[in-house]
Every structure is written in structure tokens, then in C-alpha cells.
Write a protein that holds these residues in place. Structure first.
Motif, PDB file in Angstrom:
ATOM      1  N   LEU A 189      50.313 -31.798  -3.046  1.00 49.29           N
ATOM      2  CA  LEU A 189      51.658 -32.007  -3.586  1.00 49.29           C
ATOM      3  C   LEU A 189      52.235 -33.325  -3.081  1.00 49.29           C
ATOM      4  CD1 LEU A 189      53.080 -28.393  -3.204  1.00 49.29           C
ATOM      5  CD2 LEU A 189      52.682 -29.600  -5.361  1.00 49.29           C
ATOM      6  N   GLY A 190      52.003 -33.599  -1.813  1.00 48.13           N
ATOM      7  CA  GLY A 190      52.477 -34.854  -1.238  1.00 48.13           C
ATOM      8  C   GLY A 190      51.913 -36.064  -1.964  1.00 48.13           C
ATOM      9  N   GLU A 191      50.632 -36.017  -2.274  1.00 43.44           N
ATOM     10  CA  GLU A 191      50.014 -37.133  -3.000  1.00 43.44           C
ATOM     11  C   GLU A 191      50.639 -37.312  -4.380  1.00 43.44           C
ATOM     12  OE1 GLU A 191      45.551 -37.592  -1.213  1.00 43.44           O
ATOM     13  OE2 GLU A 191      45.843 -36.022  -2.706  1.00 43.44           O
ATOM     14  N   VAL A 192      50.953 -36.218  -5.047  1.00 47.45           N
ATOM     15  CA  VAL A 192      51.552 -36.301  -6.380  1.00 47.45           C
ATOM     16  C   VAL A 192      52.898 -37.028  -6.319  1.00 47.45           C
ATOM     17  CG1 VAL A 192      52.502 -34.965  -8.319  1.00 47.45           C
ATOM     18  CG2 VAL A 192      50.349 -34.264  -7.258  1.00 47.45           C
ATOM     19  N   LEU A 210      60.770 -30.553  -5.790  1.00 41.78           N
ATOM     20  CA  LEU A 210      60.124 -31.862  -5.960  1.00 41.78           C
ATOM     21  C   LEU A 210      60.307 -32.390  -7.376  1.00 41.78           C
ATOM     22  CD1 LEU A 210      56.811 -31.314  -3.966  1.00 41.78           C
ATOM     23  CD2 LEU A 210      58.767 -32.735  -3.286  1.00 41.78           C
ATOM     24  N   GLU A 211      60.168 -31.517  -8.364  1.00 39.71           N
ATOM     25  CA  GLU A 211      60.282 -31.990  -9.740  1.00 39.71           C
ATOM     26  C   GLU A 211      61.714 -32.354 -10.106  1.00 39.71           C
ATOM     27  OE1 GLU A 211      58.497 -28.851 -12.038  1.00 39.71           O
ATOM     28  OE2 GLU A 211      60.387 -27.831 -12.324  1.00 39.71           O
ATOM     29  N   ASN A 212      62.695 -31.874  -9.343  1.00 39.56           N
ATOM     30  CA  ASN A 212      64.086 -32.183  -9.618  1.00 39.56           C
ATOM     31  C   ASN A 212      64.623 -33.377  -8.838  1.00 39.56           C
ATOM     32  OD1 ASN A 212      64.510 -30.144 -11.546  1.00 39.56           O
ATOM     33  ND2 ASN A 212      64.772 -28.629  -9.934  1.00 39.56           N
ATOM     34  N   LEU A 213      63.798 -33.938  -7.962  1.00 39.72           N
ATOM     35  CA  LEU A 213      64.240 -35.110  -7.199  1.00 39.72           C
ATOM     36  C   LEU A 213      64.337 -36.334  -8.104  1.00 39.72           C
ATOM     37  CD1 LEU A 213      62.158 -34.902  -3.907  1.00 39.72           C
ATOM     38  CD2 LEU A 213      64.615 -34.599  -4.143  1.00 39.72           C
ATOM     39  N   PRO A 214      65.320 -37.187  -7.868  1.00 42.99           N
ATOM     40  CA  PRO A 214      65.356 -38.448  -8.623  1.00 42.99           C
ATOM     41  C   PRO A 214      64.170 -39.322  -8.222  1.00 42.99           C
ATOM     42  CG  PRO A 214      67.058 -38.411  -6.930  1.00 42.99           C
ATOM     43  CD  PRO A 214      66.413 -37.065  -6.921  1.00 42.99           C
ATOM     44  N   PHE A 215      63.712 -40.146  -9.149  1.00 44.67           N
ATOM     45  CA  PHE A 215      62.513 -40.954  -8.874  1.00 44.67           C
ATOM     46  C   PHE A 215      62.714 -41.858  -7.667  1.00 44.67           C
ATOM     47  CE2 PHE A 215      63.550 -45.255 -10.173  1.00 44.67           C
ATOM     48  CZ  PHE A 215      64.640 -45.074 -11.008  1.00 44.67           C
ATOM     49  N   VAL A 234      57.891 -26.818  -5.308  1.00 47.00           N
ATOM     50  CA  VAL A 234      57.530 -27.524  -6.541  1.00 47.00           C
ATOM     51  C   VAL A 234      58.776 -27.786  -7.382  1.00 47.00           C
ATOM     52  CG1 VAL A 234      56.302 -27.296  -8.744  1.00 47.00           C
ATOM     53  CG2 VAL A 234      55.127 -26.790  -6.595  1.00 47.00           C
ATOM     54  N   ARG A 235      59.633 -26.791  -7.531  1.00 44.40           N
ATOM     55  CA  ARG A 235      60.871 -26.974  -8.301  1.00 44.40           C
ATOM     56  C   ARG A 235      61.748 -28.057  -7.686  1.00 44.40           C
ATOM     57  NH1 ARG A 235      60.334 -21.722  -9.167  1.00 44.40           N
ATOM     58  NH2 ARG A 235      61.558 -21.026  -7.376  1.00 44.40           N
ATOM     59  N   ALA A 243      50.882 -31.710 -12.692  1.00 42.91           N
ATOM     60  CA  ALA A 243      50.053 -31.810 -11.488  1.00 42.91           C
ATOM     61  C   ALA A 243      50.684 -31.055 -10.324  1.00 42.91           C
ATOM     62  CB  ALA A 243      49.828 -33.271 -11.117  1.00 42.91           C
ATOM     63  N   LEU A 244      52.011 -31.084 -10.233  1.00 38.30           N
ATOM     64  CA  LEU A 244      52.690 -30.309  -9.191  1.00 38.30           C
ATOM     65  C   LEU A 244      52.382 -28.826  -9.346  1.00 38.30           C
ATOM     66  CD1 LEU A 244      56.265 -31.920  -9.021  1.00 38.30           C
ATOM     67  CD2 LEU A 244      54.477 -32.070  -7.289  1.00 38.30           C
ATOM     68  N   HIS A 245      52.559 -28.317 -10.548  1.00 40.64           N
ATOM     69  CA  HIS A 245      52.340 -26.887 -10.795  1.00 40.64           C
ATOM     70  C   HIS A 245      50.870 -26.501 -10.633  1.00 40.64           C
ATOM     71  CE1 HIS A 245      56.378 -25.653 -11.960  1.00 40.64           C
ATOM     72  NE2 HIS A 245      56.506 -26.886 -12.419  1.00 40.64           N
ATOM     73  N   GLN A 246      49.960 -27.392 -10.971  1.00 33.82           N
ATOM     74  CA  GLN A 246      48.532 -27.098 -10.826  1.00 33.82           C
ATOM     75  C   GLN A 246      48.145 -26.897  -9.368  1.00 33.82           C
ATOM     76  OE1 GLN A 246      46.834 -30.472 -12.816  1.00 33.82           O
ATOM     77  NE2 GLN A 246      46.548 -29.350 -14.733  1.00 33.82           N
ATOM     78  N   GLN A 247      48.817 -27.589  -8.474  1.00 32.29           N
ATOM     79  CA  GLN A 247      48.497 -27.451  -7.050  1.00 32.29           C
ATOM     80  C   GLN A 247      48.657 -26.011  -6.573  1.00 32.29           C
ATOM     81  OE1 GLN A 247      47.210 -29.628  -4.730  1.00 32.29           O
ATOM     82  NE2 GLN A 247      46.883 -30.912  -6.520  1.00 32.29           N
ATOM     83  N   LEU A 248      49.620 -25.292  -7.152  1.00 40.06           N
ATOM     84  CA  LEU A 248      49.854 -23.903  -6.744  1.00 40.06           C
ATOM     85  C   LEU A 248      48.650 -23.011  -7.026  1.00 40.06           C
ATOM     86  CD1 LEU A 248      53.564 -23.369  -7.815  1.00 40.06           C
ATOM     87  CD2 LEU A 248      52.666 -23.910  -5.540  1.00 40.06           C
ATOM     88  N   ASP A 249      47.844 -23.392  -8.008  1.00 41.96           N
ATOM     89  CA  ASP A 249      46.648 -22.616  -8.343  1.00 41.96           C
ATOM     90  C   ASP A 249      45.607 -22.644  -7.225  1.00 41.96           C
ATOM     91  OD1 ASP A 249      47.759 -22.038 -10.810  1.00 41.96           O
ATOM     92  OD2 ASP A 249      46.697 -23.668 -11.837  1.00 41.96           O
ATOM     93  N   PHE A 250      45.724 -23.589  -6.311  1.00 41.03           N
ATOM     94  CA  PHE A 250      44.749 -23.723  -5.237  1.00 41.03           C
ATOM     95  C   PHE A 250      45.096 -22.904  -3.999  1.00 41.03           C
ATOM     96  CE2 PHE A 250      44.325 -27.811  -7.578  1.00 41.03           C
ATOM     97  CZ  PHE A 250      43.059 -27.585  -8.074  1.00 41.03           C
ATOM     98  N   LEU A 251      46.258 -22.242  -4.003  1.00 38.50           N
ATOM     99  CA  LEU A 251      46.600 -21.383  -2.867  1.00 38.50           C
ATOM    100  C   LEU A 251      45.619 -20.218  -2.808  1.00 38.50           C
ATOM    101  CD1 LEU A 251      50.483 -21.057  -2.806  1.00 38.50           C
ATOM    102  CD2 LEU A 251      49.015 -22.004  -1.039  1.00 38.50           C
TER     103      LEU A 251
END
Length: 102
Positions: free
Chosen positions: A82-85, A37-42, A34-35, A8-16
């Protein structure tokens, strides 16, 4: 335990959307976001992601001369998506705190 939906994070980039010159400058910054965000600890999800968004938005401010209405709307839509994700409320309008005159 909260888990980030990486797809879902990566899909958001398609909307730019916007002029090619804008996209060439902003897509790498958004991809870094995006990178990061995906690397942050939960445990950092939600408000803990705000410093990552802040760094991204401040970087984007360097390109404000390329940001017109279409680009601004697209960029904000993607940032809030992205924030919502990652657990931020769109209604918080977190991007407004750091964005420049775009």
C-alpha cells in the motif's frame, strides 16, 4: 499531478493471509486504511500519508495476540505494498516505527 491507483489499493487487501480470527479483526482496520488513503489529496502522497499508516498500525497493535509469523509477514507485505502505491519506499520500513511486538 500524482494520482492514486485506487484499484491497486484495494487489490492489496487480497494479499492478507492468516487465521480467520486474525482476518476478522484486521480486515476492517485495513479497509479503513485503504479508504483513508484513497481520500487523501494528491498533495499528501508520499510522506504525507505516514500519519494515516501510523493510525492504522497503532490500531492493529491491539490485536498482536492474534499475529503469528504468517500474519506478520502478510500484514507487513500488504502495508508496504500500500505504501508503494501511494509513493512510499518499501526500504524505508516505515511500519517498524509504530508496530508493537508482532
Amino acid at each position: 499531478m500524482a494520482v492514486v491507483d485506487v484499484a491497486a489499493l484495494h487489490q492489496q487487501l487480497d494479499f492478507l493471509d492468516g487465521h480467520e480470527e486474525f482476518l476478522e479483526k484486521v480486515k476492517p482496520v485495513m479497509s479503513d486504511l485503504v479508504r483513508n488513503l484513497e481520500n487523501l489529496p494528491f498533495t499528501s502522497l508520499g510522506k504525507g500519508t505516514l500519519p494515516v499508516f501510523k493510525n492504522c498500525i497503532i490500531s492493529i497493535n491491539r490485536f498482536e495476540e492474534y499475529i503469528e509469523t504468517v500474519e506478520r509477514e502478510s500484514l507487513l507485505e500488504v502495508l508496504y505494498g500500500l505504501g508503494e502505491v501511494v509513493g512510499l519506499s518499501r526500504e524505508s520500513e516505515f511500519a517498524e516505527e509504530w508496530r508493537g511486538d508482532w
